[in-house]
Design a protein around this motif. Structure first.
Motif, short mmCIF file in Angstrom:
data_model
loop_
_atom_site.label_atom_id
_atom_site.label_comp_id
_atom_site.label_asym_id
_atom_site.label_seq_id
_atom_site.Cartn_x
_atom_site.Cartn_y
_atom_site.Cartn_z
N GLY A 58 0.79 -1.22 0.00
CA GLY A 58 0.00 0.00 0.00
C GLY A 58 0.83 1.27 0.00
O GLY A 58 2.03 1.28 0.30
N LEU A 59 0.16 2.36 -0.32
CA LEU A 59 0.79 3.66 -0.41
C LEU A 59 1.36 4.13 0.92
O LEU A 59 2.43 4.75 0.97
N THR A 60 0.67 3.82 2.02
CA THR A 60 1.14 4.26 3.34
C THR A 60 2.54 3.72 3.61
O THR A 60 3.42 4.44 4.07
N TRP A 61 2.75 2.44 3.33
CA TRP A 61 4.06 1.81 3.53
C TRP A 61 5.08 2.37 2.54
O TRP A 61 6.23 2.67 2.90
N LYS A 62 4.67 2.54 1.31
CA LYS A 62 5.60 2.98 0.27
C LYS A 62 6.06 4.42 0.48
O LYS A 62 7.10 4.82 -0.07
N LYS A 63 5.33 5.19 1.25
CA LYS A 63 5.73 6.57 1.55
C LYS A 63 6.92 6.63 2.50
O LYS A 63 7.61 7.63 2.58
N LEU A 64 7.15 5.53 3.22
CA LEU A 64 8.29 5.47 4.14
C LEU A 64 9.59 5.34 3.35
O LEU A 64 9.62 4.73 2.28
N THR A 65 10.66 5.88 3.90
CA THR A 65 11.97 5.67 3.28
C THR A 65 12.39 4.22 3.49
O THR A 65 11.85 3.52 4.37
N LYS A 83 -0.74 0.95 14.71
CA LYS A 83 -1.66 1.73 15.57
C LYS A 83 -1.71 3.18 15.12
O LYS A 83 -2.76 3.81 15.15
N GLU A 84 -0.58 3.71 14.70
CA GLU A 84 -0.49 5.10 14.26
C GLU A 84 -0.86 5.28 12.79
O GLU A 84 -1.19 6.38 12.36
N ASN A 85 -0.78 4.20 12.03
CA ASN A 85 -1.01 4.26 10.58
C ASN A 85 -1.94 3.12 10.18
O ASN A 85 -1.51 2.16 9.53
#
Length: 115
Positions: A58-65, A83-85
């Motif tokens: 997902g995009l949320t994970w891919k936004k991480l470095t 929990k935060e995401n």
């Protein structure tokens, strides 16, 4: 039966449509609005494995470095991150009698498990 997810997720929509088409009653838990407990995430991780519960596509994970991603390397860190995401939780999670039985959507698995 409880379906955990977020309503605008295409995979959740497929699962909800499948359940409705098969006339299976469910309650929907929107973890964007209602949140999710560490205990529930821990239960899901113990059932499916934390690597499965953490949606790396997902995009949320891919936004991480790459460095941030590499730091999430165990269940405790994954739960803290999820929990935060909550958008990074693989979805939907289907629970029956308060126990998680399915994660994601797969027509064959739903047929075998729910009918």
């Amino acid at each position: 039966m409880t379906v955990y997810g977020i309503p605008n997720c295409n995979t959740v929509k497929k699962a909800l449509d499948w359940l409705k088409a098969h006339q299976i009653d469910f309650e929907f838990h929107d973890f964007k609005k209602k949140g999710i407990t560490s205990e529930k995430l821990n239960e899901w991780c113990n059932t499916f494995g934390w690597e499965t519960v953490l949606n790396r596509k997902g995009l949320t994970w891919k936004k991480l470095t790459k460095e941030e991603q590499a730091k999430i390397d165990n269940q405790d860190l994954a739960i803290a991150y999820l929990k935060e995401n909550t958008s990074a939780i693989k979805r939907p999670v289907i629970a029956q009698n308060n126990k998680a039985i399915l994660i994601g959507f797969d027509d064959d698995n739903y047929l075998k498990t729910l009918t």
